[in-house]
Scaffold this motif. Structure first.
Motif, PDB file in Angstrom:
ATOM      1  N   LEU A 222       7.116  86.828 107.472  1.00 20.78           N
ATOM      2  CA  LEU A 222       5.470  86.969 107.651  1.00 20.78           C
ATOM      3  C   LEU A 222       5.144  87.591 109.000  1.00 20.78           C
ATOM      4  O   LEU A 222       4.197  88.211 109.156  1.00 20.78           O
ATOM      5  CB  LEU A 222       4.788  85.812 107.131  1.00 20.78           C
ATOM      6  N   ASN A 223       6.071  86.892 109.959  1.00 20.22           N
ATOM      7  CA  ASN A 223       5.541  87.343 111.162  1.00 20.22           C
ATOM      8  C   ASN A 223       5.766  89.004 111.305  1.00 20.22           C
ATOM      9  O   ASN A 223       4.799  89.509 111.813  1.00 20.22           O
ATOM     10  CB  ASN A 223       6.479  86.718 112.097  1.00 20.22           C
ATOM     11  N   ALA A 224       6.802  89.531 110.759  1.00 21.63           N
ATOM     12  CA  ALA A 224       7.167  90.978 110.939  1.00 21.63           C
ATOM     13  C   ALA A 224       6.090  91.664 110.118  1.00 21.63           C
ATOM     14  O   ALA A 224       5.569  92.706 110.560  1.00 21.63           O
ATOM     15  CB  ALA A 224       8.408  91.315 110.543  1.00 21.63           C
ATOM     16  N   GLN A 225       5.526  91.084 109.064  1.00 20.30           N
ATOM     17  CA  GLN A 225       4.669  91.769 108.248  1.00 20.30           C
ATOM     18  C   GLN A 225       3.323  91.898 108.776  1.00 20.30           C
ATOM     19  O   GLN A 225       2.722  92.967 109.022  1.00 20.30           O
ATOM     20  CB  GLN A 225       4.565  91.126 106.876  1.00 20.30           C
ATOM     21  N   PHE A 226       3.001  90.788 109.307  1.00 24.32           N
ATOM     22  CA  PHE A 226       1.640  90.761 109.872  1.00 24.32           C
ATOM     23  C   PHE A 226       1.628  91.639 111.135  1.00 24.32           C
ATOM     24  O   PHE A 226       0.702  92.282 111.213  1.00 24.32           O
ATOM     25  CB  PHE A 226       1.178  89.245 110.281  1.00 24.32           C
TER      26      PHE A 226
ATOM     27  N   TYR B 266      15.121  90.603 106.736  1.00 20.34           N
ATOM     28  CA  TYR B 266      14.168  89.658 106.023  1.00 20.34           C
ATOM     29  C   TYR B 266      12.949  90.171 105.708  1.00 20.34           C
ATOM     30  O   TYR B 266      11.928  90.022 106.091  1.00 20.34           O
ATOM     31  CB  TYR B 266      13.960  88.477 107.230  1.00 20.34           C
ATOM     32  N   PRO B 267      12.950  90.741 104.458  1.00 23.29           N
ATOM     33  CA  PRO B 267      11.861  91.588 103.986  1.00 23.29           C
ATOM     34  C   PRO B 267      10.563  90.365 103.858  1.00 23.29           C
ATOM     35  O   PRO B 267       9.548  91.050 103.659  1.00 23.29           O
ATOM     36  CB  PRO B 267      12.331  92.057 102.389  1.00 23.29           C
ATOM     37  N   GLU B 268      10.641  89.163 103.562  1.00 19.03           N
ATOM     38  CA  GLU B 268       9.693  88.260 103.439  1.00 19.03           C
ATOM     39  C   GLU B 268       8.992  87.978 104.703  1.00 19.03           C
ATOM     40  O   GLU B 268       8.293  87.011 104.749  1.00 19.03           O
ATOM     41  CB  GLU B 268      10.066  87.100 102.341  1.00 19.03           C
TER      42      GLU B 268
END
Length: 114
Positions: free
Chosen positions: A39-43, A35-37
């Motif tokens: 947000l939890n993982a990005q942040f 899931y490239p989008e």
């Protein structure tokens, strides 16, 4: 083996709380590979990279969080982006963001470096 997302991110947060930043990065990158989008993982990957001293990676992730159409991390990501720029030696970019944070008020406005 299938692990529900909620359980997986909850365990990732436990690693973050324990300052096991390499494990946080690995788990967040696993999520982002599917899931490239997310947000939890990005942040949280951005937070982990910041704490590992990999500031350019944290910068890229915090910018993604800020630019997301519906970000629930925008304020925190903006603060961490400024800190990442500062740690990365990009002081003019950090100062510009700190100035915006100061002008907007709110929690982080009281923490802007002088």
């Amino acid at each position: 083996l299938s692990i529900p997302y909620h359980d997986y991110i909850k365990k990732t947060m436990l690693y973050l709380k324990e300052s096991n930043f390499k494990q946080v990065v690995a788990r967040c990158n696993n999520i982002l590979s599917i899931y490239p989008e997310d947000l939890n993982a990005q942040f949280y990957a951005g937070i982990a990279y910041y704490n590992l001293g990999e500031f350019q990676k944290s910068i890229n992730l915090f910018i993604s969080c800020i630019n997301a159409p519906m970000s629930n991390f925008e304020i925190e990501a903006e603060w961490m982006l400024a800190n990442s720029y500062e740690k990365n030696g990009e002081t003019s970019k950090a100062k510009a963001i700190y100035q915006v944070i100061k002008q907007n008020g709110g929690y982080y406005s009281n923490h802007v470096p002088k």
